[in-house]
Design a protein around this motif. Structure first.
Motif, PDB file in Angstrom:
ATOM      1  N   LEU A 115     -31.074  34.925  32.751  1.00  0.00           N
ATOM      2  CA  LEU A 115     -30.381  35.212  31.500  1.00  0.00           C
ATOM      3  C   LEU A 115     -31.410  35.461  30.422  1.00  0.00           C
ATOM      4  O   LEU A 115     -32.583  35.091  30.571  1.00  0.00           O
ATOM      5  N   ASP A 116     -30.985  36.102  29.356  1.00  0.00           N
ATOM      6  CA  ASP A 116     -31.868  36.403  28.235  1.00  0.00           C
ATOM      7  C   ASP A 116     -31.651  35.376  27.127  1.00  0.00           C
ATOM      8  O   ASP A 116     -30.516  35.162  26.674  1.00  0.00           O
ATOM      9  N   ILE A 117     -32.735  34.765  26.693  1.00  0.00           N
ATOM     10  CA  ILE A 117     -32.717  33.824  25.576  1.00  0.00           C
ATOM     11  C   ILE A 117     -33.031  34.591  24.299  1.00  0.00           C
ATOM     12  O   ILE A 117     -34.085  35.221  24.184  1.00  0.00           O
ATOM     13  N   ALA A 118     -32.118  34.540  23.335  1.00  0.00           N
ATOM     14  CA  ALA A 118     -32.309  35.244  22.068  1.00  0.00           C
ATOM     15  C   ALA A 118     -33.199  34.430  21.145  1.00  0.00           C
ATOM     16  O   ALA A 118     -33.031  33.219  21.012  1.00  0.00           O
ATOM     17  N   ILE A 119     -34.150  35.096  20.516  1.00  0.00           N
ATOM     18  CA  ILE A 119     -35.050  34.434  19.582  1.00  0.00           C
ATOM     19  C   ILE A 119     -35.230  35.304  18.340  1.00  0.00           C
ATOM     20  O   ILE A 119     -34.991  36.512  18.360  1.00  0.00           O
ATOM     21  N   ALA A 120     -35.633  34.659  17.249  1.00  0.00           N
ATOM     22  CA  ALA A 120     -35.989  35.361  16.018  1.00  0.00           C
ATOM     23  C   ALA A 120     -37.325  34.821  15.535  1.00  0.00           C
ATOM     24  O   ALA A 120     -37.617  33.630  15.695  1.00  0.00           O
ATOM     25  N   ARG A 121     -38.139  35.679  14.944  1.00  0.00           N
ATOM     26  CA  ARG A 121     -39.453  35.260  14.426  1.00  0.00           C
ATOM     27  C   ARG A 121     -39.600  35.704  12.981  1.00  0.00           C
ATOM     28  O   ARG A 121     -39.443  36.880  12.663  1.00  0.00           O
ATOM     29  N   ARG A 122     -39.884  34.735  12.119  1.00  0.00           N
ATOM     30  CA  ARG A 122     -40.249  35.022  10.737  1.00  0.00           C
ATOM     31  C   ARG A 122     -41.750  34.777  10.643  1.00  0.00           C
ATOM     32  O   ARG A 122     -42.216  33.648  10.753  1.00  0.00           O
ATOM     33  N   THR A 123     -42.517  35.833  10.471  1.00  0.00           N
ATOM     34  CA  THR A 123     -43.971  35.748  10.593  1.00  0.00           C
ATOM     35  C   THR A 123     -44.588  34.986   9.426  1.00  0.00           C
ATOM     36  O   THR A 123     -44.076  34.981   8.305  1.00  0.00           O
ATOM     37  N   ALA A 124     -45.714  34.338   9.718  1.00  0.00           N
ATOM     38  CA  ALA A 124     -46.445  33.586   8.698  1.00  0.00           C
ATOM     39  C   ALA A 124     -46.796  34.497   7.531  1.00  0.00           C
ATOM     40  O   ALA A 124     -47.271  35.627   7.727  1.00  0.00           O
ATOM     41  N   THR A 125     -46.567  34.015   6.323  1.00  0.00           N
ATOM     42  CA  THR A 125     -46.800  34.839   5.144  1.00  0.00           C
ATOM     43  C   THR A 125     -48.270  34.907   4.747  1.00  0.00           C
ATOM     44  O   THR A 125     -48.647  35.743   3.925  1.00  0.00           O
ATOM     45  N   ASP A 126     -49.108  34.039   5.321  1.00  0.00           N
ATOM     46  CA  ASP A 126     -50.558  34.088   5.079  1.00  0.00           C
ATOM     47  C   ASP A 126     -51.259  34.185   6.432  1.00  0.00           C
ATOM     48  O   ASP A 126     -51.696  33.175   6.985  1.00  0.00           O
ATOM     49  N   PRO A 127     -51.366  35.380   6.996  1.00  0.00           N
ATOM     50  CA  PRO A 127     -51.912  35.522   8.354  1.00  0.00           C
ATOM     51  C   PRO A 127     -53.308  34.934   8.517  1.00  0.00           C
ATOM     52  O   PRO A 127     -53.656  34.468   9.611  1.00  0.00           O
ATOM     53  N   ASP A 128     -54.112  34.947   7.468  1.00  0.00           N
ATOM     54  CA  ASP A 128     -55.474  34.435   7.578  1.00  0.00           C
ATOM     55  C   ASP A 128     -55.499  32.922   7.798  1.00  0.00           C
ATOM     56  O   ASP A 128     -56.486  32.382   8.315  1.00  0.00           O
TER      57      ASP A 128
END
Length: 501
Positions: free
Chosen positions: A71-84
């Motif tokens: 089965l497929d597990i649904a995910i969402a990603r909110r990326t880090a606002t300070d990549p460094d």
């Protein structure tokens, strides 16, 4: 026309989320040995939000059979606002079975503090059997809505067990093999597949409520892949049926007493002579006599019995909605009961007409052996609840753990109760819990912390409510500090209650 509907049927609808999930697709066959990288695409619910993306990770339905259906597990990603300054992924497991971590991340950019959002990719997950991840779907007509929560005779008990068994069979047929593979350890293995698909060697984890049980399983199974873990509002996996009923009934009662004391001190609250507790007792007695009715928009009219009244009241204690509850009880006193059912809409998604999304039986009963040895034992459990909740009496928070598993009596339990066993390779873990939690008693957090020692540390919030990070700035600051630096608060530390509403 007034329609006779039992409170069990109404509570089932309210707890399950009738519009919470799409119809399940059939499981796929076969899964790669290592998950592929996630194909991130705009989230349908927020297509113009460039900071959040959605995807899926394919996992086996049964982790004991990795080459079988998937089965497929649904995910969402909110990326880090300070990549460094990025530390890595923070996987968020959201609350009770049936709730959507994807929705939580997509809909709320500030789900965690600005500092934590700066340094972590926030990952929300729809656990297997939930929302977009092959939801548990049952025929609405199959739910035993005409069965009383506590059958009054041996014959009624026999009919109730048969009705719940038929409902389980219906859900299993409508859902497929996912139904029998929804235990916390299977979900924990899904989380590790997500970690691998993200390409990270380790993950940080935040789980609240039922998510703490999944977090415990992950810490046991994958200790070296866990950088940090926060368990908020803790589930104790050593709790059997009697202690479950007793502790949760007492917790609801404790939260009610907090509300009643507050209401008694406030002239604007307005309880009649005798105080809030006696006022509520009179309302409960009226409900038990069938004197109160509920009419919902586009819905039937039905009696508000004591079980449903107490259950709806208890939901106000999660976020300490005391002022709202005081106003609502005044309306209930005038037989305007609709306020009890406001604000309980389900999350995004659609299900076919005539279906309901009901993952509780599949998930909870996969992790808990809750035996009821006949009618007399059921009555014993009811008395245990009533003895510990003289005002709030019997509510779904204490009792649904019994009724949800009635239809699975004698079935094998995939992940039955046992103590937590953390090895020396597990990281330090921060536990938080309200002193007055209506759902996850503080004593459960104490037990889990003892089991997790010396790796675990408990931070107590000395107030009321469920989900401490979003209630107390003090708790949030300690959590943020720990996630960023792995620094635990001192042993025995606590945070003060926030001012009364």
């Amino acid at each position: 026309m007034r329609r006779r509907i039992t409170s069990a049927g109404v509570v089932a609808a309210l707890l399950s989320g009738l519009s919470a999930a799409p119809a399940p697709a059939l499981p796929q066959q076969g899964v790669a040995a290592a998950p592929r990288a996630v194909d991130w695409t705009p989230c349908p619910e927020a297509p113009d939000d460039d900071t959040v993306r959605c995807g899926t990770v394919t996992v086996p339905v049964d982790w004991a059979d990795p080459s079988g259906p998937t089965l497929d597990i649904a995910i969402a990603r909110r990326t880090a606002t300070d990549p460094d300054r990025r530390i890595g992924p923070l996987l968020y497991h959201h609350g009770a079975p049936g709730t959507s971590g994807v929705d939580a991340v997509v809909q709320d950019p500030r789900i965690f503090s600005a500092e934590t959002v700066e340094r972590f990719d926030i990952i929300g997950i729809d656990a297997r059997g939930t929302a977009r991840s092959h939801p548990v779907v049952c025929d609405a007509a199959a739910y035993p809505a005409d069965v009383e929560p506590v059958p009054s005779t041996p014959a009624a008990y026999t009919r109730a067990v048969a009705a719940h068994r038929a409902f389980v069979a219906n859900c299993r047929a409508g859902t497929g093999p996912v139904f029998d593979n929804m235990d916390a350890r299977s979900v924990a293995r899904d989380l590790d597949a997500v970690r691998a698909a993200l390409g990270d060697r380790r993950l940080s984890y935040y789980g609240d409520s039922h998510g703490t049980l999944v977090g415990q399983a992950y810490a046991e199974l994958f200790p070296t892949r866990l950088r940090a873990a926060v368990w908020d509002s803790n589930m104790d996996h050593t709790t059997g049926v009697s202690r479950w009923v007793r502790d949760r009934a007492a917790s609801v009662e404790d939260s009610f007493r907090g509300f009643a004391d507050w209401c008694d001190r406030r002239p604007s609250c307005g309880p009649p002579t005798g105080g809030t507790a006696q006022w509520y007792d009179r309302l409960h007695a009226r409900a038990e006599r069938g004197e109160l009715t509920v009419t919902l928009p586009d819905g039937p009219t039905f009696e508000l019995d004591g079980y449903l009244l107490g259950t709806q009241v208890s939901f106000h204690f999660f976020q300490r909605r005391w002022a709202e509850l005081a106003r609502c009880l005044t309306e209930v006193d005038a037989n305007r009961t609709g306020c009890l059912f406001e604000g309980g809409e389900a999350t995004a998604g659609d299900i076919p007409a005539g279906k309901i999304h009901y993952p509780q039986t599949a998930a909870f009963c996969a992790d808990h052996r809750m035996p009821v040895r006949g009618f007399a034992d059921l009555r014993r459990l009811r008395k245990l609840a009533l003895d510990n909740a003289p005002h709030t009496r019997l509510t779904a928070l204490a009792w649904s753990g019994v009724t949800d598993c009635l239809g699975r009596q004698g079935d094998a339990v995939k992940n039955p109760q046992r103590p937590l066993r953390l090895g020396g390779k597990a990281p330090t873990i921060l536990l938080t819990n309200s002193r007055h939690d209506p759902s996850m008693p503080h004593v459960w957090a104490e037990r889990v912390a003892d089991q997790a020692a010396p790796r675990g540390r408990l931070l107590t919030y000395e107030g009321w409510g469920h989900g401490n990070y979003w209630i107390s700035d003090c708790v949030a600051a300690s959590v943020d500090r720990y996630l960023a630096t792995l620094t635990l608060p001192p042993r025995g530390a606590s945070c003060p209650a926030v001012p009364e509403p």
